[in-house]
Design a protein around this motif. Structure first.
Motif, PDB file in Angstrom:
ATOM      1  N   ARG A 199       0.827  -1.209   0.000  1.00 23.99           N
ATOM      2  CA  ARG A 199       0.000   0.000   0.000  1.00 23.99           C
ATOM      3  C   ARG A 199       0.863   1.261   0.000  1.00 23.99           C
ATOM      4  N   GLU A 200       1.881   1.273   0.841  1.00 21.68           N
ATOM      5  CA  GLU A 200       2.736   2.456   0.925  1.00 21.68           C
ATOM      6  C   GLU A 200       3.571   2.631  -0.344  1.00 21.68           C
ATOM      7  N   ALA A 201       3.989   1.505  -0.933  1.00 24.24           N
ATOM      8  CA  ALA A 201       4.777   1.590  -2.166  1.00 24.24           C
ATOM      9  C   ALA A 201       3.954   2.189  -3.300  1.00 24.24           C
ATOM     10  N   VAL A 202       2.709   1.744  -3.431  1.00 20.41           N
ATOM     11  CA  VAL A 202       1.854   2.280  -4.492  1.00 20.41           C
ATOM     12  C   VAL A 202       1.426   3.701  -4.165  1.00 20.41           C
ATOM     13  N   ARG A 203       1.163   3.980  -2.876  1.00 17.99           N
ATOM     14  CA  ARG A 203       0.751   5.332  -2.475  1.00 17.99           C
ATOM     15  C   ARG A 203       1.840   6.350  -2.815  1.00 17.99           C
ATOM     16  N   ALA A 204       3.118   5.968  -2.637  1.00 20.47           N
ATOM     17  CA  ALA A 204       4.224   6.884  -2.929  1.00 20.47           C
ATOM     18  C   ALA A 204       4.239   7.271  -4.409  1.00 20.47           C
ATOM     19  N   VAL A 205       3.901   6.320  -5.279  1.00 20.13           N
ATOM     20  CA  VAL A 205       3.852   6.631  -6.712  1.00 20.13           C
ATOM     21  C   VAL A 205       2.592   7.423  -7.041  1.00 20.13           C
ATOM     22  N   ALA A 206       1.464   7.025  -6.431  1.00 15.83           N
ATOM     23  CA  ALA A 206       0.194   7.701  -6.719  1.00 15.83           C
ATOM     24  C   ALA A 206       0.257   9.181  -6.394  1.00 15.83           C
ATOM     25  N   GLY A 207       0.966   9.541  -5.321  1.00 14.21           N
ATOM     26  CA  GLY A 207       1.056  10.945  -4.937  1.00 14.21           C
ATOM     27  C   GLY A 207       1.811  11.806  -5.931  1.00 14.21           C
ATOM     28  N   ARG A 208       2.558  11.193  -6.865  1.00 14.50           N
ATOM     29  CA  ARG A 208       3.321  11.949  -7.864  1.00 14.50           C
ATOM     30  C   ARG A 208       2.581  12.074  -9.191  1.00 14.50           C
ATOM     31  N   LEU A 209       1.404  11.455  -9.304  1.00 13.84           N
ATOM     32  CA  LEU A 209       0.749  11.363 -10.608  1.00 13.84           C
ATOM     33  C   LEU A 209      -0.065  12.614 -10.940  1.00 13.84           C
ATOM     34  N   ASP A 210       0.618  13.749 -10.935  1.00 11.26           N
ATOM     35  CA  ASP A 210       0.061  15.007 -11.431  1.00 11.26           C
ATOM     36  C   ASP A 210       0.788  15.308 -12.736  1.00 11.26           C
ATOM     37  N   PRO A 211       0.122  15.160 -13.867  1.00 13.99           N
ATOM     38  CA  PRO A 211       0.822  15.317 -15.164  1.00 13.99           C
ATOM     39  C   PRO A 211       1.536  16.650 -15.310  1.00 13.99           C
ATOM     40  N   ALA A 212       0.910  17.720 -14.844  1.00 14.79           N
ATOM     41  CA  ALA A 212       1.523  19.039 -15.023  1.00 14.79           C
ATOM     42  C   ALA A 212       2.786  19.204 -14.191  1.00 14.79           C
ATOM     43  N   LEU A 213       2.818  18.606 -12.984  1.00 14.94           N
ATOM     44  CA  LEU A 213       3.995  18.713 -12.129  1.00 14.94           C
ATOM     45  C   LEU A 213       5.066  17.692 -12.489  1.00 14.94           C
ATOM     46  N   LEU A 214       4.652  16.510 -12.866  1.00 13.33           N
ATOM     47  CA  LEU A 214       5.618  15.460 -13.185  1.00 13.33           C
ATOM     48  C   LEU A 214       6.304  15.721 -14.515  1.00 13.33           C
ATOM     49  N   LEU A 215       5.550  16.247 -15.486  1.00 10.64           N
ATOM     50  CA  LEU A 215       6.106  16.509 -16.819  1.00 10.64           C
ATOM     51  C   LEU A 215       5.745  17.928 -17.247  1.00 10.64           C
ATOM     52  N   PRO A 216       6.345  18.932 -16.614  1.00 12.15           N
ATOM     53  CA  PRO A 216       6.006  20.321 -16.994  1.00 12.15           C
ATOM     54  C   PRO A 216       6.450  20.616 -18.423  1.00 12.15           C
ATOM     55  N   GLY A 217       5.539  21.189 -19.164  1.00 18.19           N
ATOM     56  CA  GLY A 217       5.859  21.545 -20.544  1.00 18.19           C
ATOM     57  C   GLY A 217       5.831  20.394 -21.518  1.00 18.19           C
ATOM     58  N   ALA A 218       5.435  19.220 -21.071  1.00 19.09           N
ATOM     59  CA  ALA A 218       5.399  18.057 -21.966  1.00 19.09           C
ATOM     60  C   ALA A 218       4.187  18.136 -22.890  1.00 19.09           C
ATOM     61  N   SER A 219       4.204  17.294 -23.909  1.00 22.74           N
ATOM     62  CA  SER A 219       3.095  17.267 -24.865  1.00 22.74           C
ATOM     63  C   SER A 219       1.828  16.735 -24.198  1.00 22.74           C
ATOM     64  N   LEU A 220       0.707  16.981 -24.850  1.00 21.39           N
ATOM     65  CA  LEU A 220      -0.562  16.515 -24.320  1.00 21.39           C
ATOM     66  C   LEU A 220      -0.608  14.989 -24.264  1.00 21.39           C
ATOM     67  N   GLY A 221       0.008  14.325 -25.238  1.00 23.40           N
ATOM     68  CA  GLY A 221       0.020  12.863 -25.254  1.00 23.40           C
ATOM     69  C   GLY A 221       0.747  12.282 -24.050  1.00 23.40           C
ATOM     70  N   GLU A 222       1.903  12.880 -23.694  1.00 23.88           N
ATOM     71  CA  GLU A 222       2.647  12.405 -22.526  1.00 23.88           C
ATOM     72  C   GLU A 222       1.871  12.631 -21.237  1.00 23.88           C
ATOM     73  N   GLN A 223       1.238  13.789 -21.126  1.00 24.51           N
ATOM     74  CA  GLN A 223       0.459  14.059 -19.930  1.00 24.51           C
ATOM     75  C   GLN A 223      -0.762  13.150 -19.841  1.00 24.51           C
ATOM     76  N   ASN A 224      -1.337  12.813 -20.979  1.00 23.92           N
ATOM     77  CA  ASN A 224      -2.459  11.867 -20.974  1.00 23.92           C
ATOM     78  C   ASN A 224      -2.017  10.480 -20.509  1.00 23.92           C
ATOM     79  N   LEU A 225      -0.777  10.111 -20.835  1.00 26.42           N
ATOM     80  CA  LEU A 225      -0.271   8.826 -20.369  1.00 26.42           C
ATOM     81  C   LEU A 225      -0.164   8.818 -18.842  1.00 26.42           C
ATOM     82  N   ILE A 226       0.373   9.891 -18.268  1.00 28.61           N
ATOM     83  CA  ILE A 226       0.468   9.975 -16.806  1.00 28.61           C
ATOM     84  C   ILE A 226      -0.934   9.957 -16.197  1.00 28.61           C
ATOM     85  N   ALA A 227      -1.865  10.635 -16.836  1.00 28.76           N
ATOM     86  CA  ALA A 227      -3.239  10.636 -16.339  1.00 28.76           C
ATOM     87  C   ALA A 227      -3.831   9.227 -16.396  1.00 28.76           C
TER      88      ALA A 227
END
Length: 367
Positions: A312-340
């Motif tokens: 649970r904690e391992a997955v929670r640590a990744v889930a908390g980073r899944l903001d496309p705009a913060l994780l991939l600033p300036g990336a294409s819409l396709g890349e951000q859709n993948l993170i989403a």
């Protein structure tokens, strides 16, 4: 002078195919409990009808056991009972027709016709009607000393089949765990292939990952069948009483894993689209790899419940980073859709560890 044309055919080496006995041994091992069930039930039903009740040739007591139990893994009591009832319908119809019209070629035709019509009316399962027709045919062809004697034999065989289903459980927890572990092993292979495709910008590898993702459903369905059978048998088996809560926990994991594999197919299609430009995307690859590690811990929790909080904690640590705009600033819409698209997968894995759906969704940042 023209050169000699190349021959259009070539010699193909032939020889005897080597027989591999390991496949046969694995089949025997996988059916060992089913074989034991059939032998015990058939022998017991025959002995009770012959020596206990004095029936001269209790054939149906034996055939009902063999036909209702079978060698398939899915031996749920309800399925066994449905098959038994189907055969008893055929026996009853044939016995009534014997009393009213006797035996003969046209009586056989009438008995089969009525049996198939009645069986199809009672059940949507084709096997139900076929089982009924076979038993009706046996009653019409083989003479008996007394009316409805074979109906009693069929009932005895059905009771014996249900008893061994409870007393000699076919679906053991270790078999169900093995099936579930195979699902997560295939998920890990799929996620690893997709991560490699993202890291290299390799479309062919991404397509291979999509193929693996599409193949997951058959394994999830096999796990579902194994679990359903185990839960149904545990309800009536005194030997599986302690496994009931654990089987229910595994069913919770399986249901959310089913959703996770469906989301993984969506992710795989997005990866194929992104890799079309042959551009490496290491951040997305690393994020998917981290989720794969969390999924591995979920798989390990099948056999060790103490690992559920770790997963649970391992997955929670990744889930908390899944903001496309913060994780991939300036990336294409396709890349951000993948993170989403990774967000629902993380939610499903969190729910598989025991969190409620609302709690799992709260672990993912709002966007």
């Amino acid at each position: 002078m023209a050169e000699n044309p190349q021959p259009s055919t070539a010699a193909v080496p032939t020889g005897w195919r080597r027989v591999d006995p390991r496949r046969g041994l694995r089949r025997v091992q996988g059916s060992s409990i089913a074989i034991l069930q059939i032998v015990v039930a058939t022998t017991g039903a025959y002995a009770f009808a012959h020596y206990g009740l004095g029936h001269p040739a209790p054939l149906l007591a034996a055939t009902v056991c063999v036909s209702s139990l079978g060698l398939v893994r899915d031996a749920r009591p309800r399925r066994v009972l449905e098959t038994v009832l189907g055969m008893l319908v055929g026996v009853l119809v044939a016995e009534l027709l014997l009393l009213l019209a006797g035996s003969g070629w046209w009586q056989i035709a009438v008995a089969l016709g009525i049996t198939l019509v009645v069986a199809r009316f009672l059940s949507a399962q084709a096997s139900f009607a076929i089982a009924a027709a076979i038993q009706a045919l046996i009653v019409m062809v083989i003479p008996a000393n007394a009316p409805f004697l074979r109906l009693v034999d069929g009932i005895i065989g059905g009771i014996a089949a249900l008893l061994v289903t409870a007393l000699i459980p076919r679906t053991l927890q270790r078999e169900e765990v093995r099936t579930g572990t195979a699902v997560y092993r295939a998920m890990d292979s799929t996620m690893t292939t997709l991560a490699q495709a993202l890291r290299r910008g390799d479309r062919m590898r991404a397509e291979r990952g999509l193929e693996k993702a599409r193949a997951l459903q058959a394994q999830v369905d096999a796990w579902s069948t194994s679990l359903d059978s185990g839960i149904a048998i545990a309800r009536i088996s005194p030997f599986l009483r302690r496994q009931r809560s654990e089987l229910q926990r595994h069913e919770r994991i399986r249901s959310h894993t089913d959703l996770a594999t469906r989301n993984l197919r969506v992710i795989a299609r997005r990866v194929v689209y992104l890799c079309d430009d042959a551009t490496a995307r290491p951040v997305a690859a690393d994020t998917l790899t981290d989720l794969a590690r969390g999924a591995q811990l979920v798989a390990q929790s099948l056999t060790d419940i103490s690992l559920e909080p770790v997963a649970r904690e391992a997955v929670r640590a990744v889930a908390g980073r899944l903001d496309p705009a913060l994780l991939l600033p300036g990336a294409s819409l396709g890349e951000q859709n993948l993170i989403a698209a990774l967000r629902p997968l993380a939610v499903d894995l969190l729910a598989a560890t025991g969190m409620t759906s609302a709690e799992a969704r709260a672990c993912v940042p709002r966007i």
